[in-house]
Write an enzyme that holds these catalytic residues in place. Structure first.
Site, short mmCIF file in Angstrom:
data_model
loop_
_atom_site.label_atom_id
_atom_site.label_comp_id
_atom_site.label_asym_id
_atom_site.label_seq_id
_atom_site.Cartn_x
_atom_site.Cartn_y
_atom_site.Cartn_z
CG HIS A 161 -17.80 11.95 -51.48
ND1 HIS A 161 -17.97 13.15 -50.65
CD2 HIS A 161 -18.36 12.09 -52.65
CE1 HIS A 161 -18.76 14.04 -51.36
NE2 HIS A 161 -19.16 13.42 -52.58
CB CYS A 246 -14.18 17.22 -48.22
SG CYS A 246 -14.86 17.20 -46.75
#
Length: 260
Positions: A161, A246
């Site tokens: 990501h 996250c």
């Protein structure tokens, strides 16, 4: 009061998705203890912790940031790029709706993982990654630009990501481990860090950040900038391409979600 949305790790955490790393053993009991210490670091600084319903059948469910991103008074429910993760959405949707924040949603054919979204002021950097596609970025732009946000697409090919490679300090400086960043020049102010696990910080307050304990040289550099640095051990999550961002969704007082 700022709020932290989190979800306990599944006992099947070790079966989570992997893209760039080789699979190694994960200790589920240690992961739970590390998660608790992570949550306690926020709670001890006055954050209200809100636990989303457990999803033990979803190995990646602990990475709740990927499921929803908050932009001021709007929560955008994401559509996971990995089909195996789409079962996480219903319980996250229920938790967000219960919070009373207005909700919008990324829909097929769009995909968007929250880990690909970095907010700095009114700028929204969105990673075009293996998990976030052009349709998802287009839908996000259509939702946000009328609200005053500037959405900028960033290529992501070296990490899972965008926020696996870069995050932002309280002053807006983007930091990252340069070998994992496709193009540092796409950010107005970029500073390299010396360690791979030093790429990710969560802003706890204007003068403090939380980061992995597996990047001591980076932590020292942040302290030289005058920042308070809170280090947490998240080794079991790092084995699954996770990082400190996250494991939670941060909903801040005032300018909600303006950096992170």
């Amino acid at each position: 009061m700022s709020r932290l949305l989190v979800r306990r790790p599944s006992p099947s955490l070790a079966d989570g998705e992997l893209t760039h790393l080789d699979r190694v053993p994960v200790d589920a009991d240690l992961a739970l203890a590390q998660w608790q210490r992570y949550v306690d670091a926020f709670r001890s600084r006055g954050w209200e912790v809100v636990e989303i319903e457990p999803a033990d059948d979803q190995p990646d469910g602990v990475f709740v940031e990927d499921a929803v991103v908050v932009f001021g008074d709007l929560a955008v429910l994401c559509r996971a790029g990995a089909p195996s993760r789409r079962g996480e959405a219903p319980s996250v949707r229920a938790g967000v709706l219960a919070s009373g924040i207005p909700v919008a949603e990324i829909v097929e054919p769009g995909t968007l993982d929250g880990g690909d979204v970095l907010k700095i002021g009114a700028n929204v950097y969105v990673g075009a990654s293996a998990r976030t596609n052009a349709a998802g970025i287009g839908q996000l732009r259509a939702l946000l630009e009328p609200r005053g946000w500037d959405v900028r697409e960033i290529p992501v090919t070296k990490v899972l990501h965008l926020k696996s490679g870069v995050t932002a300090l309280p002053d807006g400086t983007v930091i990252g481990f340069e070998p994992l960043v496709d193009d540092p020049t796409l950010f107005p102010v970029f500073a390299g860090v010396p360690e791979e696990h030093g790429t990710a910080v969560v802003v706890l307050g204007e003068g403090s950040v939380l980061m992995s304990s597996d990047a001591p040289d980076t932590a020292a550099a942040h302290r030289q900038r005058g920042l308070e640095v809170v280090e947490v051990d998240i080794s079991e999550f790092e084995k699954l391409e996770g990082c400190v961002t996250c494991l939670s969704v941060r909903v801040r007082d005032g300018a909600l979600g303006r950096r992170g």
